[in-house]
Design an enzyme around this catalytic site. Structure first.
Site, PDB file in Angstrom:
ATOM      1  N   GLY A 155       0.802  -1.231   0.000  1.00 21.44           N
ATOM      2  CA  GLY A 155       0.000   0.000   0.000  1.00 21.44           C
ATOM      3  C   GLY A 155       0.828   1.272   0.000  1.00 21.44           C
ATOM      4  O   GLY A 155       0.354   2.334   0.392  1.00 21.44           O
ATOM      5  N   HIS A 202       9.427   5.808   4.354  1.00 20.86           N
ATOM      6  CA  HIS A 202       8.879   6.563   5.489  1.00 20.86           C
ATOM      7  C   HIS A 202       8.264   5.601   6.484  1.00 20.86           C
ATOM      8  O   HIS A 202       7.727   4.562   6.107  1.00 20.86           O
ATOM      9  CB  HIS A 202       7.839   7.590   5.024  1.00 20.86           C
ATOM     10  CG  HIS A 202       6.762   7.034   4.140  1.00 20.86           C
ATOM     11  ND1 HIS A 202       6.967   6.778   2.802  1.00 20.86           N
ATOM     12  CD2 HIS A 202       5.483   6.676   4.401  1.00 20.86           C
ATOM     13  CE1 HIS A 202       5.852   6.295   2.275  1.00 20.86           C
ATOM     14  NE2 HIS A 202       4.922   6.212   3.232  1.00 20.86           N
TER      15      HIS A 202
HETATM   16  P1  5GP Z   1       2.092   5.520   2.056  1.00 24.40           P
HETATM   17  O1  5GP Z   1       0.723   5.134   1.546  1.00 24.40           O
HETATM   18  O2  5GP Z   1       3.062   5.703   0.915  1.00 24.40           O
HETATM   19  O3  5GP Z   1       2.612   4.627   3.133  1.00 24.40           O
HETATM   20  O4  5GP Z   1       1.891   6.906   2.780  1.00 24.40           O
HETATM   21  C1  5GP Z   1       2.079   8.135   2.175  1.00 24.40           C
HETATM   22  C2  5GP Z   1       1.541   9.165   3.139  1.00 24.40           C
HETATM   23  O5  5GP Z   1       1.996  10.433   2.732  1.00 24.40           O
HETATM   24  C3  5GP Z   1       0.009   9.229   3.179  1.00 24.40           C
HETATM   25  O6  5GP Z   1      -0.458   8.981   4.499  1.00 24.40           O
HETATM   26  C4  5GP Z   1      -0.307  10.648   2.711  1.00 24.40           C
HETATM   27  O7  5GP Z   1      -1.378  11.229   3.407  1.00 24.40           O
HETATM   28  C5  5GP Z   1       1.003  11.369   2.971  1.00 24.40           C
HETATM   29  N1  5GP Z   1       1.241  12.467   2.063  1.00 24.40           N
HETATM   30  C6  5GP Z   1       1.123  12.446   0.703  1.00 24.40           C
HETATM   31  N2  5GP Z   1       1.435  13.645   0.186  1.00 24.40           N
HETATM   32  C7  5GP Z   1       1.762  14.445   1.239  1.00 24.40           C
HETATM   33  C8  5GP Z   1       2.181  15.811   1.345  1.00 24.40           C
HETATM   34  O8  5GP Z   1       2.315  16.544   0.360  1.00 24.40           O
HETATM   35  N3  5GP Z   1       2.430  16.280   2.595  1.00 24.40           N
HETATM   36  C9  5GP Z   1       2.287  15.509   3.723  1.00 24.40           C
HETATM   37  N4  5GP Z   1       2.554  16.086   4.895  1.00 24.40           N
HETATM   38  N5  5GP Z   1       1.911  14.213   3.647  1.00 24.40           N
HETATM   39  C10 5GP Z   1       1.651  13.700   2.435  1.00 24.40           C
END
Ligand code: 5GP
Ligand code: ZN
Length: 114
Positions: A93, A100
């Site tokens: 996901g 991160h």
């Molecule tokens: P992943 O699904 O890749 O584990 O999580 C990516 C996370 O990054 C998501 O929870 C999403 O809300 C966050 N995210 C995406 N774009 C941005 C952004 O521009 N700024 C911040 N602060 N969070 C972001």
């Protein structure tokens, strides 16, 4: 990496609510929080995902994990705990291809995930 959202956040090209920063790591609040506490902690170096980490990165990964719990405690999750999540690639996901760790707290999270 020039087209990476999180690299842009590190360089201040996209605004964010930063919580913590040092030479190697950066933490900021998730833009779409899933709980009262929801922040992301990332290495400043662009590592695409946890499976692309190398043996040489183990100290960095250790610092990432240690700092994640330290910040969680600082933000008030010390007593009740928190969920620490690393999504990886499609099945994990992952939507942003820069390693991160999510730290989610301030409410109860069920297990297993849906
Ligand atoms: P992943 O699904 O890749 O584990 O999580 C990516 C996370 O990054 C998501 O929870 C999403 O809300 C966050 N995210 C995406 N774009 C941005 C952004 O521009 N700024 C911040 N602060 N969070 C972001
Ligand atoms: Zn990046």
């Amino acid at each position: 990496m020039s087209d990476c959202i999180f690299c842009k956040i590190i360089h201040g090209e996209i605004p964010s609510k930063k919580i913590y920063e040092d030479e190697e790591l950066c933490a900021f609040h998730d833009v779409t929080p899933q709980s009262p506490v929801h922040f992301l902690l990332i290495p400043k170096r662009h590592i695409r995902n946890i499976m692309e980490a190398e043996m040489n990165d183990t100290a960095l990964l250790g610092r990432l994990l240690y700092k994640a719990q330290e910040l969680a405690v600082t933000l008030g999750c010390g007593e009740n705990g928190a969920r620490f999540v690393i999504n990886c690639k499609k099945d994990g996901g992952q939507t942003v291809d820069h390693l991160h760790i999510h730290v989610l707290g301030g409410r109860y999270f069920d297990w297993p995930p849906g």
